[in-house]
Design an enzyme around this catalytic site. Structure first.
Site, PDB file in Angstrom:
ATOM      1  N   HIS A  82      -6.543  77.336 -25.141  1.00 29.15           N
ATOM      2  CA  HIS A  82      -6.349  76.468 -26.200  1.00 29.15           C
ATOM      3  C   HIS A  82      -6.918  77.012 -27.527  1.00 29.15           C
ATOM      4  O   HIS A  82      -6.409  76.881 -28.729  1.00 29.15           O
ATOM      5  CB  HIS A  82      -7.248  75.257 -25.852  1.00 29.15           C
ATOM      6  CG  HIS A  82      -7.073  74.097 -27.091  1.00 29.15           C
ATOM      7  ND1 HIS A  82      -8.159  73.742 -27.753  1.00 29.15           N
ATOM      8  CD2 HIS A  82      -5.982  73.408 -27.477  1.00 29.15           C
ATOM      9  CE1 HIS A  82      -7.804  72.727 -28.592  1.00 29.15           C
ATOM     10  NE2 HIS A  82      -6.485  72.558 -28.269  1.00 29.15           N
TER      11      HIS A  82
ATOM     12  N   SER B  59      -2.567  69.127 -25.939  1.00 26.33           N
ATOM     13  CA  SER B  59      -2.468  70.496 -25.962  1.00 26.33           C
ATOM     14  C   SER B  59      -2.826  70.868 -24.360  1.00 26.33           C
ATOM     15  O   SER B  59      -2.227  72.167 -24.203  1.00 26.33           O
ATOM     16  CB  SER B  59      -3.467  70.999 -26.841  1.00 26.33           C
ATOM     17  OG  SER B  59      -3.107  70.761 -28.067  1.00 26.33           O
TER      18      SER B  59
END
Length: 227
Positions: A48, A22
């Site tokens: 995130h 990610s």
């Protein structure tokens, strides 16, 4: 540096892979940015947390903010004073415990509610005052993600009563005084701060920023052990 961490990493290999992948996607999609190598991991973790790239630009740092946060965590026993319980609940207990840190919030205390009613202020204002009375503010990390009035009161305590937190993470979300409270904090020179300009923010962003700082602190700790 995060590859040497153990306490502030995900607990399983699969979780670590997902998180690292990610971060790699965020790095690729964000492209060039104006943040330093120390600041970017904080902004990246905030992106995130909300999948919102607006924080690449909206997040502003006092020049000493990251270093002050790391030093406060490495000092051990540094309190985290929050405006709401959500921040305290969101922070990882094992990660805090590694540095001997404890969280505090007073928003629902009976005396805070009574004082807010009596003085016609918000509970958030009175919660900040209570933390100051209890001697928790000086050298603390203060996280504000919900209540603009808490951040405004904290600025007053800094300017008028000499309160000196180690770091302020000021990210209240909303439409009434939210942007103004963060603009006010960004004018403070006496105390390091991290703020999100404008209306966006929230407790999840404060938690993300503090988790990123905990990871940076652990990486510094590991490097010192190896030196």
């Amino acid at each position: 540096m995060s590859t040497v961490n153990t306490v502030t990493e995900q607990l399983t290999r699969a979780g670590q892979v997902i998180e690292h992948d990610s971060f790699a996607i965020i790095d690729a999609e964000a492209g060039e940015h104006a943040y330093t190598a120390a600041q970017w991991p904080i902004v990246r973790r905030m992106i995130h947390a909300n999948a919102d790239f607006d924080f690449n630009g909206l997040t502003h740092f006092h020049p000493d903010a990251v270093e002050a946060g790391i030093r406060a965590m490495l000092a051990g026993g540094t309190p985290v004073v929050a405006d709401v319980e959500m921040i305290c609940s969101g922070l990882s207990r094992p990660r805090l415990a590694h540095f001997g840190m404890h969280t505090y919030q007073f928003i629902s205390d009976a005396d805070v509610i009574d004082a807010a009613r009596r003085e016609d202020t918000t509970r958030a204002v009175q919660a900040m005052r209570k933390a100051h009375r209890l001697g928790l503010m000086d050298r603390a990390i203060v996280g504000i993600g919900n209540a603009p009035t808490a951040l405004i009161e904290l600025v007053r305590l800094i300017r008028e009563e000499g309160v000196r937190p180690a770091l302020v993470v000021g990210m209240p979300v909303g439409f009434v005084s939210a942007a103004e409270s963060k603009d006010l904090m960004a004018e403070v020179n006496e105390v390091p701060w991290i703020v999100i300009l404008g209306r966006k923010g929230g407790s999840t962003l404060v938690v993300a920023a503090l988790h990123a700082l905990l990871a940076l602190a652990e990486a510094r700790q590991k490097s010192q052990e190896l030196a």
